[in-house]
Design a protein around this motif. Sequence first.
Motif, short mmCIF file in Angstrom:
data_model
loop_
_atom_site.label_atom_id
_atom_site.label_comp_id
_atom_site.label_asym_id
_atom_site.label_seq_id
_atom_site.Cartn_x
_atom_site.Cartn_y
_atom_site.Cartn_z
N ALA A 17 7.33 -21.56 14.98
CA ALA A 17 7.77 -20.17 14.86
C ALA A 17 7.44 -19.60 13.49
O ALA A 17 7.02 -18.44 13.36
CB ALA A 17 9.27 -20.06 15.13
N ALA A 18 7.61 -20.40 12.44
CA ALA A 18 7.30 -19.94 11.09
C ALA A 18 5.81 -19.67 10.94
O ALA A 18 5.40 -18.66 10.35
CB ALA A 18 7.74 -20.99 10.06
N ASP A 19 4.98 -20.56 11.48
CA ASP A 19 3.53 -20.37 11.39
C ASP A 19 3.09 -19.05 12.01
O ASP A 19 2.12 -18.42 11.55
CB ASP A 19 2.80 -21.52 12.10
N ALA A 20 3.77 -18.63 13.08
CA ALA A 20 3.36 -17.44 13.83
C ALA A 20 4.00 -16.15 13.30
O ALA A 20 3.69 -15.07 13.80
CB ALA A 20 3.73 -17.61 15.30
N ARG A 21 4.85 -16.26 12.30
CA ARG A 21 5.56 -15.08 11.80
C ARG A 21 4.61 -14.13 11.08
O ARG A 21 3.88 -14.55 10.18
CB ARG A 21 6.68 -15.52 10.86
N PRO A 22 4.63 -12.83 11.44
CA PRO A 22 3.80 -11.86 10.70
C PRO A 22 4.25 -11.79 9.24
O PRO A 22 5.45 -11.83 8.95
CB PRO A 22 4.07 -10.54 11.42
N PHE A 23 3.30 -11.70 8.34
CA PHE A 23 3.66 -11.70 6.91
C PHE A 23 2.57 -11.04 6.10
O PHE A 23 1.39 -11.31 6.28
CB PHE A 23 3.86 -13.14 6.43
N THR A 24 2.97 -10.16 5.22
CA THR A 24 2.07 -9.55 4.25
C THR A 24 2.50 -10.00 2.86
O THR A 24 3.63 -9.70 2.45
CB THR A 24 2.10 -8.01 4.33
N PRO A 25 1.68 -10.74 2.14
CA PRO A 25 2.09 -11.23 0.82
C PRO A 25 2.45 -10.07 -0.11
O PRO A 25 1.85 -9.00 -0.05
CB PRO A 25 0.86 -11.97 0.31
N PRO A 26 3.44 -10.26 -0.98
CA PRO A 26 3.82 -9.19 -1.91
C PRO A 26 2.75 -8.97 -2.97
O PRO A 26 2.04 -9.91 -3.37
CB PRO A 26 5.11 -9.71 -2.53
N ARG A 27 2.64 -7.74 -3.43
CA ARG A 27 1.80 -7.46 -4.60
C ARG A 27 2.49 -7.99 -5.85
O ARG A 27 3.72 -8.13 -5.88
CB ARG A 27 1.57 -5.95 -4.74
N PRO A 28 1.75 -8.27 -6.90
CA PRO A 28 2.38 -8.79 -8.13
C PRO A 28 3.46 -7.88 -8.70
O PRO A 28 4.40 -8.38 -9.34
CB PRO A 28 1.21 -8.92 -9.10
N ASP A 29 3.37 -6.55 -8.48
CA ASP A 29 4.36 -5.64 -9.04
C ASP A 29 5.55 -5.41 -8.13
O ASP A 29 6.50 -4.72 -8.51
CB ASP A 29 3.70 -4.29 -9.36
N GLN A 30 5.54 -6.00 -6.93
CA GLN A 30 6.68 -5.86 -6.04
C GLN A 30 7.74 -6.92 -6.35
O GLN A 30 7.51 -7.85 -7.13
CB GLN A 30 6.22 -5.96 -4.58
N TRP A 31 8.91 -6.76 -5.73
CA TRP A 31 10.03 -7.66 -5.99
C TRP A 31 10.47 -8.30 -4.68
O TRP A 31 10.38 -7.69 -3.62
CB TRP A 31 11.21 -6.89 -6.60
N ILE A 32 10.96 -9.53 -4.78
CA ILE A 32 11.52 -10.24 -3.63
C ILE A 32 13.04 -10.27 -3.79
O ILE A 32 13.56 -10.79 -4.79
CB ILE A 32 10.95 -11.66 -3.51
N TYR A 33 13.72 -9.70 -2.82
CA TYR A 33 15.18 -9.58 -2.87
C TYR A 33 15.82 -10.57 -1.90
O TYR A 33 15.43 -10.66 -0.73
CB TYR A 33 15.61 -8.16 -2.49
#
Length: 341
Positions: free
Chosen positions: A111-127
């Motif tokens: 399920a994790a392998d199939a999860r849609p994901f767009t990597p964050p840009r360097p200036d974005q934040w992970i909350y």
Amino acid sequence: MMDDLKTLRDAWGEADAPSQSAHAQARAALLARAAGQGHAPRTARRRLRLPKIGVRLVAIGALAAAITAGVTVVQTSGGTDKAGRPRSALPGIPAGPVANAEQALDRAATAADARPFTPPRPDQWIYTELRIRTSAKPAGGVTGGPYKTYIRRHWERADGKKSAQIVNGQVKVLDGFSETIPPNDYPSLAALPTDPDALLRWVYAQNGGKPGTQGQYEVAFQTLNVILRENLLPPRTEGAIFRAMKKLPGVTLVDNAADAAGRPAIALGRTTEGWLHEEVLLDPKSYAYLGERAISIKNHTFRGAGDNPNLDAGFIKKGVLQNLTIRTAAEIVSEPGQRTS
């Protein structure tokens, strides 16, 4: 479909942050444990808090009522078709219940392998946001109430060069890279091995300890859980973590698991120090990471982690919940203080 995270927010109200004393006691207990396993703390790095007894978290209410004797098969299908056969909720994953931890972790990895994901840009934040139920007492193992709930909110810039947290009700941005064990900056996480054997070798090297011992496996399970809990991960990295957990000896599927709102959950865990069962909670339909819990499976006498351990000693009965942490958010945002994209 019900919004599960909204349910958790509605179920638990706002609460205060943990005291500085609780932070200090938890950190002392963790460092003492790490030193006992042959790994010297590194002065240039700080260790993220593992889900240890020193954190002294406890769950009560709906979750406590849900833990009963007997066997329950965890249902993970998307209902049934016209012929009454189980229907899979996710493409590529078998329908029907999981019979053991290996099956559950296989499905979680797929399920994790199939999860849609767009990597964050360097200036974005992970909350990330965690909702934690904890004893109001300052230190030691959880032997009883009173209890309180607090929320931990954290922002990490995707380039790993800044972080932010709530201090006295205000968002405080911290400059400078803070190297942690395990890492919690996105560049380091994205560079982790995606082969499960290689990932386990990396984990063992980070934590030290005698190879092939229960202590090494305990800390490895905890480390992998911390990485899941504290971060938003690339799909292949998350899948590798579940596959690495599958390779650890002693990981089992728990009967009658539930999360903080009393909903069904898949719990996968292993025993620490012979008396504490530490578990990862997964959504039974999507296999997404929900959080963690720990429960005493034997009576246990403990000593405190302060300057006078005997003063903080206590007795924990079998069946007492020690830890419940639910992750209520993990997403990419534009700036510190922002809670939704």
